[in-house]
Design an enzyme around this catalytic site. Sequence first.
Site, PDB file in Angstrom:
ATOM      1  N   ASP A 138       0.830  -1.218   0.000  1.00  0.00           N
ATOM      2  CA  ASP A 138       0.000   0.000   0.000  1.00  0.00           C
ATOM      3  C   ASP A 138       0.865   1.269   0.000  1.00  0.00           C
ATOM      4  O   ASP A 138       0.530   2.274  -0.618  1.00  0.00           O
ATOM      5  CB  ASP A 138      -0.933   0.092   1.220  1.00  0.00           C
ATOM      6  CG  ASP A 138      -1.238  -1.200   1.927  1.00  0.00           C
ATOM      7  OD1 ASP A 138      -0.635  -2.240   1.611  1.00  0.00           O
ATOM      8  OD2 ASP A 138      -2.080  -1.164   2.833  1.00  0.00           O
ATOM      9  N   GLY A 211      -3.367  -4.187  -5.730  1.00  0.00           N
ATOM     10  CA  GLY A 211      -3.990  -3.107  -6.502  1.00  0.00           C
ATOM     11  C   GLY A 211      -3.310  -1.767  -6.280  1.00  0.00           C
ATOM     12  O   GLY A 211      -3.033  -1.025  -7.232  1.00  0.00           O
TER      13      GLY A 211
END
Length: 374
Positions: A138, A211
Site C-alpha cells: 500500500d 492493486g
Amino acid sequence: MSTIWSAAMADSFMTKYPIVSDMPFQKRRSWNYENGCALTAMERLWLKTGDDKYYRYIKENMDLFIREDGTIDTYELNEYNVDQINQGKSLFLLYEKTGEEKYKKAIELLVTQLKGHPRTSEGGLWHKKIYPFQMWLDGVYMTSPLLAAYAKLSGEHEWYDDVANEILLMEKVSRDPATGLLYHGWDETKEERWANKENGCSPHFWGRAIGWYVMAIVDVLDFLPLDHPKRGQIVGIFHRLAGAIMRYQDQESGLWYQVLDHGDRKGNYLEASGSSMFVCALAKGARKGYLGKDALNAARRGHAGLVEHCVGKDENGSWYLDHICSVAGLGNKPYRDGSYAYYISEPTRRDDPKGSAPFIMACLEIEAADEAQK
C-alpha cells in the site's frame, strides 16, 4: 443512452459526501489517505471533462486543511506515516492553477517528512514509525507518485531514483515465484508474528494491496523520464505482475477475490476495491502501451463485473459501490496476524473512497478505451 459511469458515480459521491473527511466511518475530520483517493479521482474527471464542479470539490476539500503558511491541519510529520502523503497529490493541481505559495509549501512539508523518513537497509520507506523495518505494498502508492511529481516540479531528479528503488525493492522482497503475486507486507527483521521466518513476508496475497502497487506503477510512469535507467525494468515487472493478476481473475464474474489465490475457499468474496484497482491499472497500462490487448480485455470484463455485481442505487436514487473491504493491515492492537481468517473477517461497506475512487478512475480508463475505438 448508456450510463457514463465515471461521472455518474462521482456526482453521486459528491452529492452524498460534500466533505470527504466527514464520511460516516471517519472518527474525526482529518487529513488522510482516503480523502486523497477521492480527490485524485475527481482530478482525473476534471481533466477529462473540464467541468469546474470537480475542481471546486477538490479545492474546497483541500482548503479545509491547508493553512496560509503551508502547514497542514491535523497532519503530524513526526508520525512518519506514509499514508499521510497521499492526500498531498492534489496540491500540485492547486498550485498550478492558483499559483498560491501555500500549496507549494505544503508539498515541501510532505517531502520534508520523506527526506527524514525511516528506511530499511536498502532504502525502502518504513510503512510507519510504529511498524519498524516494514514495507507494505500500500505504501508504494501513498508516496511514489507524489515524489515523482515532485521530482518534475522541483527539478530534483534524484527523487526519480528514490521512487524507482522503492518500486523495485518492494517487488524483490515480496514476490512469490510460484504464483507471481506479491505478499501484502515484508518485515526486514522477521520479528513480527505475521512474518515468515525465512523471507519476512506476510502469509497471503491481499487483492487491494497488489492493486495499490500496480496503480502506483502506472502513475509513476507518467512522470519517470523515458531515459531513466530503471524505467524499462519497472515496465517489465509491471508486465509480469499484470500477467499473474490476470491468471487469478474469476472467469465467471470478471472480478477478483479478497484473498486472490483462494477463490474457492469458504468465506472468501469478490471484492470491489481491489477489482477496481486492477481494472484501472490494466486498462491504463494497455492505453500507455506497457501491456497488450489481453490486459484491456481483462479490464473490460472486470469493469462489466463491477457494474453488474457491485454497483447499486440507494433509496434517494444515488449510485453506490458495494463490497468494499473496509480496512486490512498487519500487526498493531488488536493484533492483525495476516491470516486468511483475518482478511475475510474485516467488514465490507459501501462508498468507501478506497473503492469508489479506483472505480471512477477505472471507468475513465474504460471510457478512454471506448473513445479510442470510435
